[in-house]
Design a protein around this motif. Structure first.
Motif, PDB file in Angstrom:
ATOM      1  N   PHE A 107      44.099  77.120  52.535  1.00 58.55           N
ATOM      2  CA  PHE A 107      44.564  76.939  51.153  1.00 58.55           C
ATOM      3  C   PHE A 107      43.348  76.907  50.229  1.00 58.55           C
ATOM      4  O   PHE A 107      42.503  76.011  50.325  1.00 58.55           O
ATOM      5  N   LEU A 108      43.275  77.908  49.337  1.00 60.67           N
ATOM      6  CA  LEU A 108      42.143  77.970  48.415  1.00 60.67           C
ATOM      7  C   LEU A 108      42.599  77.794  46.974  1.00 60.67           C
ATOM      8  O   LEU A 108      41.841  78.050  46.034  1.00 60.67           O
ATOM      9  N   GLY A 109      43.848  77.401  46.788  1.00 56.56           N
ATOM     10  CA  GLY A 109      44.398  77.318  45.432  1.00 56.56           C
ATOM     11  C   GLY A 109      44.139  75.991  44.747  1.00 56.56           C
ATOM     12  O   GLY A 109      44.729  75.716  43.700  1.00 56.56           O
ATOM     13  N   LEU A 120      41.102  85.906  42.607  1.00 57.14           N
ATOM     14  CA  LEU A 120      42.409  86.556  42.414  1.00 57.14           C
ATOM     15  C   LEU A 120      42.236  87.931  41.784  1.00 57.14           C
ATOM     16  O   LEU A 120      42.904  88.896  42.172  1.00 57.14           O
ATOM     17  N   LEU A 121      41.309  88.008  40.826  1.00 58.30           N
ATOM     18  CA  LEU A 121      41.063  89.276  40.149  1.00 58.30           C
ATOM     19  C   LEU A 121      40.590  90.337  41.155  1.00 58.30           C
ATOM     20  O   LEU A 121      41.114  91.441  41.213  1.00 58.30           O
ATOM     21  N   GLU A 122      39.639  89.948  41.990  1.00 56.04           N
ATOM     22  CA  GLU A 122      39.087  90.909  42.968  1.00 56.04           C
ATOM     23  C   GLU A 122      40.139  91.316  44.002  1.00 56.04           C
ATOM     24  O   GLU A 122      40.214  92.465  44.417  1.00 56.04           O
ATOM     25  N   LEU A 123      40.959  90.334  44.386  1.00 58.47           N
ATOM     26  CA  LEU A 123      41.992  90.624  45.397  1.00 58.47           C
ATOM     27  C   LEU A 123      42.998  91.652  44.920  1.00 58.47           C
ATOM     28  O   LEU A 123      43.487  92.479  45.691  1.00 58.47           O
ATOM     29  N   LEU A 144      35.666  92.609  55.080  1.00 55.96           N
ATOM     30  CA  LEU A 144      36.140  91.519  54.208  1.00 55.96           C
ATOM     31  C   LEU A 144      35.898  91.843  52.742  1.00 55.96           C
ATOM     32  O   LEU A 144      36.752  91.574  51.889  1.00 55.96           O
ATOM     33  N   ASP A 145      34.738  92.442  52.440  1.00 49.84           N
ATOM     34  CA  ASP A 145      34.456  92.846  51.050  1.00 49.84           C
ATOM     35  C   ASP A 145      35.577  93.729  50.517  1.00 49.84           C
ATOM     36  O   ASP A 145      36.078  93.529  49.417  1.00 49.84           O
ATOM     37  N   ALA A 146      35.948  94.726  51.340  1.00 47.82           N
ATOM     38  CA  ALA A 146      36.964  95.683  50.874  1.00 47.82           C
ATOM     39  C   ALA A 146      38.354  95.061  50.879  1.00 47.82           C
ATOM     40  O   ALA A 146      39.204  95.431  50.081  1.00 47.82           O
ATOM     41  N   THR A 147      38.578  94.111  51.764  1.00 48.12           N
ATOM     42  CA  THR A 147      39.939  93.568  51.915  1.00 48.12           C
ATOM     43  C   THR A 147      40.208  92.408  50.957  1.00 48.12           C
ATOM     44  O   THR A 147      41.262  92.347  50.329  1.00 48.12           O
ATOM     45  N   TYR A 148      39.254  91.476  50.875  1.00 46.13           N
ATOM     46  CA  TYR A 148      39.494  90.258  50.080  1.00 46.13           C
ATOM     47  C   TYR A 148      38.639  90.202  48.811  1.00 46.13           C
ATOM     48  O   TYR A 148      38.819  89.300  47.987  1.00 46.13           O
ATOM     49  N   GLY A 149      37.644  91.099  48.698  1.00 45.97           N
ATOM     50  CA  GLY A 149      36.740  91.078  47.537  1.00 45.97           C
ATOM     51  C   GLY A 149      35.463  90.311  47.849  1.00 45.97           C
ATOM     52  O   GLY A 149      35.447  89.438  48.729  1.00 45.97           O
ATOM     53  N   PRO A 150      34.361  90.610  47.124  1.00 48.34           N
ATOM     54  CA  PRO A 150      33.059  90.006  47.430  1.00 48.34           C
ATOM     55  C   PRO A 150      33.007  88.490  47.238  1.00 48.34           C
ATOM     56  O   PRO A 150      32.289  87.797  47.956  1.00 48.34           O
ATOM     57  N   ASN A 151      33.773  87.960  46.273  1.00 45.59           N
ATOM     58  CA  ASN A 151      33.672  86.529  46.014  1.00 45.59           C
ATOM     59  C   ASN A 151      34.202  85.708  47.199  1.00 45.59           C
ATOM     60  O   ASN A 151      33.521  84.805  47.706  1.00 45.59           O
ATOM     61  N   LEU A 152      35.411  86.027  47.656  1.00 45.07           N
ATOM     62  CA  LEU A 152      35.962  85.292  48.811  1.00 45.07           C
ATOM     63  C   LEU A 152      35.089  85.518  50.042  1.00 45.07           C
ATOM     64  O   LEU A 152      34.884  84.611  50.852  1.00 45.07           O
ATOM     65  N   THR A 153      34.557  86.727  50.175  1.00 45.01           N
ATOM     66  CA  THR A 153      33.720  87.039  51.337  1.00 45.01           C
ATOM     67  C   THR A 153      32.498  86.125  51.350  1.00 45.01           C
ATOM     68  O   THR A 153      32.182  85.500  52.369  1.00 45.01           O
ATOM     69  N   ILE A 180      40.126  82.902  64.630  1.00 40.66           N
ATOM     70  CA  ILE A 180      40.139  81.486  64.234  1.00 40.66           C
ATOM     71  C   ILE A 180      41.114  81.256  63.063  1.00 40.66           C
ATOM     72  O   ILE A 180      40.957  80.349  62.260  1.00 40.66           O
ATOM     73  N   GLY A 181      42.122  82.083  63.000  1.00 38.45           N
ATOM     74  CA  GLY A 181      43.222  81.852  62.055  1.00 38.45           C
ATOM     75  C   GLY A 181      42.893  82.101  60.599  1.00 38.45           C
ATOM     76  O   GLY A 181      43.444  81.427  59.717  1.00 38.45           O
ATOM     77  N   LEU A 182      42.006  83.090  60.328  1.00 40.05           N
ATOM     78  CA  LEU A 182      41.629  83.335  58.927  1.00 40.05           C
ATOM     79  C   LEU A 182      42.227  84.628  58.374  1.00 40.05           C
ATOM     80  O   LEU A 182      41.723  85.178  57.405  1.00 40.05           O
ATOM     81  N   GLN A 183      43.303  85.097  58.988  1.00 34.58           N
ATOM     82  CA  GLN A 183      43.818  86.386  58.528  1.00 34.58           C
ATOM     83  C   GLN A 183      44.529  86.295  57.182  1.00 34.58           C
ATOM     84  O   GLN A 183      44.410  87.170  56.332  1.00 34.58           O
ATOM     85  N   ARG A 184      45.289  85.216  56.993  1.00 36.09           N
ATOM     86  CA  ARG A 184      46.110  85.128  55.771  1.00 36.09           C
ATOM     87  C   ARG A 184      45.709  83.908  54.953  1.00 36.09           C
ATOM     88  O   ARG A 184      45.646  82.798  55.478  1.00 36.09           O
ATOM     89  N   LEU A 185      45.484  84.121  53.670  1.00 34.42           N
ATOM     90  CA  LEU A 185      45.051  83.031  52.789  1.00 34.42           C
ATOM     91  C   LEU A 185      46.169  82.631  51.826  1.00 34.42           C
ATOM     92  O   LEU A 185      47.073  83.408  51.548  1.00 34.42           O
ATOM     93  N   ILE A 186      46.031  81.400  51.286  1.00 35.05           N
ATOM     94  CA  ILE A 186      46.956  80.922  50.241  1.00 35.05           C
ATOM     95  C   ILE A 186      46.111  80.626  49.002  1.00 35.05           C
ATOM     96  O   ILE A 186      45.147  79.860  49.079  1.00 35.05           O
ATOM     97  N   LEU A 187      46.470  81.242  47.895  1.00 36.74           N
ATOM     98  CA  LEU A 187      45.642  81.070  46.687  1.00 36.74           C
ATOM     99  C   LEU A 187      46.403  80.441  45.536  1.00 36.74           C
ATOM    100  O   LEU A 187      45.908  80.413  44.395  1.00 36.74           O
ATOM    101  N   GLY A 188      47.599  79.954  45.790  1.00 34.75           N
ATOM    102  CA  GLY A 188      48.339  79.350  44.680  1.00 34.75           C
ATOM    103  C   GLY A 188      49.667  78.806  45.155  1.00 34.75           C
ATOM    104  O   GLY A 188      49.883  78.610  46.358  1.00 34.75           O
TER     105      GLY A 188
END
Ligand SMILES: Cc1cc2nc3c(=O)[nH]c(=O)nc-3n(C[C@H](O)[C@H](O)[C@H](O)COP(=O)(O)OP(=O)(O)OC[C@H]3O[C@@H](n4cnc5c(N)ncnc54)[C@H](O)[C@@H]3O)c2cc1C
Length: 477
Positions: A107-109, A120-123, A144-153, A180-188
């Motif tokens: 959870f990153l929200g 969120l913008l990069e995603l 990860l850069d291409a998938t989630y954006g540089p900031n989250l990476t 290690i269970g990092l495939q799906r994130l929660i941002l809000g």
């Protein structure tokens, strides 16, 4: 050729499933299961420490959805001895020590995440669709850069992967974050996540805000009482015995005897006992097979594993949360996962068992037990006033692979060598390096074994399949 004798090495879930499958398909064949430890089950095991049972961390079996696999593993157990639940009810501690009890996904929200708007913008940038689907990434960093954006990476993945694996993202192989269970994130919140998940690309990498949404149709099970996952393994072992599988524990394979045409005829156990073999199923590390078969081989790299240390505690007070387990995604903590048995097994005693899994460098000393107990207080999982009456640290025999491109290449080379030099071997399980999670390991085992049976054994016919169904239903009676 008829199937007369199958030897299976390693008795984790891959080995147990293989033995049950082979015996039910070929009831007259001699099936042997060889395990180096004292007890069967591999990672799905429980240990008794000073009268208290602890698992090897969270291992909650879930039906795979494949009716053949599920029939072999679950149809004979007495379901009234198990809790059954669709919602795994897990929590996570996200970055900035945010305890989030609605989901195990990071959870990153939280308001403390000052980078959220940029993330969120990069995603959601349009051109991500094209980059993401290119799929030719040379490292985890570029993926990860291409998938989630540089900031989250940079701000989320890099410090966490470094803490867990001791490596930087550009050294790691693609997809290595998933183990290690990092495939799906929660941002809000729920509404935002539902909206974002409307995009097929984002749906793959984001989670619903609550685990109640998008539930898997397949049930999880966990034994009632305090003996842990061992109850399930014990019932599978009873099935193995009932259908006549020969079980050898505390031994390995010291010799593999082959004919000139690459065919294994027999294996010799460390005890000196020889067993005839017309199929060897290998679920242990491949390098051990290479050695036992005396194949000439020079590894290109030494595969690295992070040690998984298990910190077992007994507290006099219940956890502060009702979750079954907690994934820790904050690199400030050494804890990787926390299992709360009194929630998972719904036990009603005054003693509350907790296991914390910690991944660390094999060379480095494990964190002190006091520091891990303190983390339980700091994360808000256990009440600070509760002092454990038991603390025990155990190094798990099997750790997490540090998945670098060199590691994957090495595993691929070992597998290729074995396949080209030995005609009658099937390599399976986590150690083969191609599947990691339990359901994937099992599906791969079914597929590889059935392919082998169909191609090589004349007695693989419909009659046998009928017999196998009969044998499975006999196990439950
Ligand atoms: C710390 C950790 C936690 C995990 N948590 C989860 C989870 O929560 N959910 C999930 O789905 N997956 C999890 N996994 C993935 C796990 O690998 C699979 O779930 C599954 O248990 C793998 O089964 P396996 O039979 O391939 O391996 P294992 O369970 O490791 O079994 C291998 C067996 O081979 C034996 N063996 C090794 N060498 C020899 C030899 N030379 N001779 C004879 N026997 C030998 C070992 O003693 C062991 O019993 C986790 C993995 C690790 C490392």
């Amino acid at each position: 050729m008829t199937c007369q004798s199958v030897v299976i090495v390693g008795s984790g879930i891959a080995g147990i499933y293989s033995a049950l499958l082979a015996k039910t398909k070929y009831p007259n064949a001699h099936i042997s299961l060889v395990e180096k430890s004292e007890q069967l089950g591999g990672l799905l095991s429980s240990t008794k420490i000073e009268g208290h049972w602890f698992d090897y961390g969270t291992h909650v079996p879930r039906y795979t959805g494949d009716s053949d696999i599920d029939a072999l593993l679950f149809s004979s157990i007495n379901l009234s001895d198990y809790w059954q639940f669709q919602n795994i009810n897990a929590a996570n501690v996200g970055p900035f020590n945010t305890l989030y009890t609605d989901s195990p996904n990071p959870f990153l929200g939280s308001k403390t995440n000052t980078q959220l708007a940029q993330q969120l913008l990069e995603l959601t940038q349009e051109n991500n669709d094209t980059r993401y689907h290119e799929q030719n990434f040379d490292s985890l960093k570029s993926q990860l850069d291409a998938t989630y954006g540089p900031n989250l990476t940079k701000n989320f993945f890099a410090p966490l992967m470094n803490k867990r694996f001791g490596a930087c993202l550009s050294e790691m192989a693609t997809d290595s974050h998933k183990i290690i269970g990092l495939q799906r994130l929660i941002l809000g919140d729920g509404e935002l996540m539902r909206k974002l998940k409307g995009s097929p690309r984002l749906d793959e990498i984001l989670a619903f805000a609550s685990q109640e949404e998008g539930l898997s149709p397949f049930k999880n099970i966990y034994p009632k009482g305090d003996k842990g996952i061992r109850v399930w393994i014990d019932s599978l072992v009873a099935n193995l015995e009932k259908c006549g599988v020969n079980i050898y524990t505390q031994t390995g394979i010291s010799e593999v005897n082959m004919t000139g045409d690459r065919v294994i005829k027999s294996v010799v156990l460390s005890s000196g006992q020889r067993i005839d073999c017309n199929l060897l199923v290998w679920t242990a590390p491949l390098i051990m097979l290479i050695r036992s078969a005396k194949l000439t081989y020079m590894p290109s790299t030494r595969p690295i594993f992070r040690t998984s240390s298990l910190y077992h505690f007994v507290f006099p007070d219940p956890p502060k949360i009702s979750s079954n387990y907690v994934n820790v995604h904050d690199p400030a903590f050494s804890s990787f996962r926390v299992t709360l048995y009194s929630n998972l097994a719904k036990t009603t005693t005054d003693e509350h068992r907790v296991t914390v899994e910690v991944m660390h460098d094999i060379e480095a000393p494990a964190p002190s037990r006091e520091s891990i107990c303190q983390e339980l207080y700091d994360m808000g999982i256990m009440p600070v006033t509760s002092r454990p009456s038991l603390t025990h640290v155990l190094a798990a025999s099997s750790g997490f692979p540090v998945l670098t491109p060199a590691f994957k290449k090495e595993m691929g080379e070992q597998e290729k060598l074995v396949e080209t030099k030995i005609a009658n071997v099937v390599t399976l399980g986590k150690a083969s390096g191609t599947a990691f999670f339990m359901a994937d390991v099992l599906k791969e085992a079914k597929c590889k074994l059935n392919q082998y049976f169909e191609r090589n054994f004349d007695d693989h016919n419909e009659d046998n399949i009928d017999k196998s169904r009969q044998a499975v239903s006999n196990l439950s009676s």
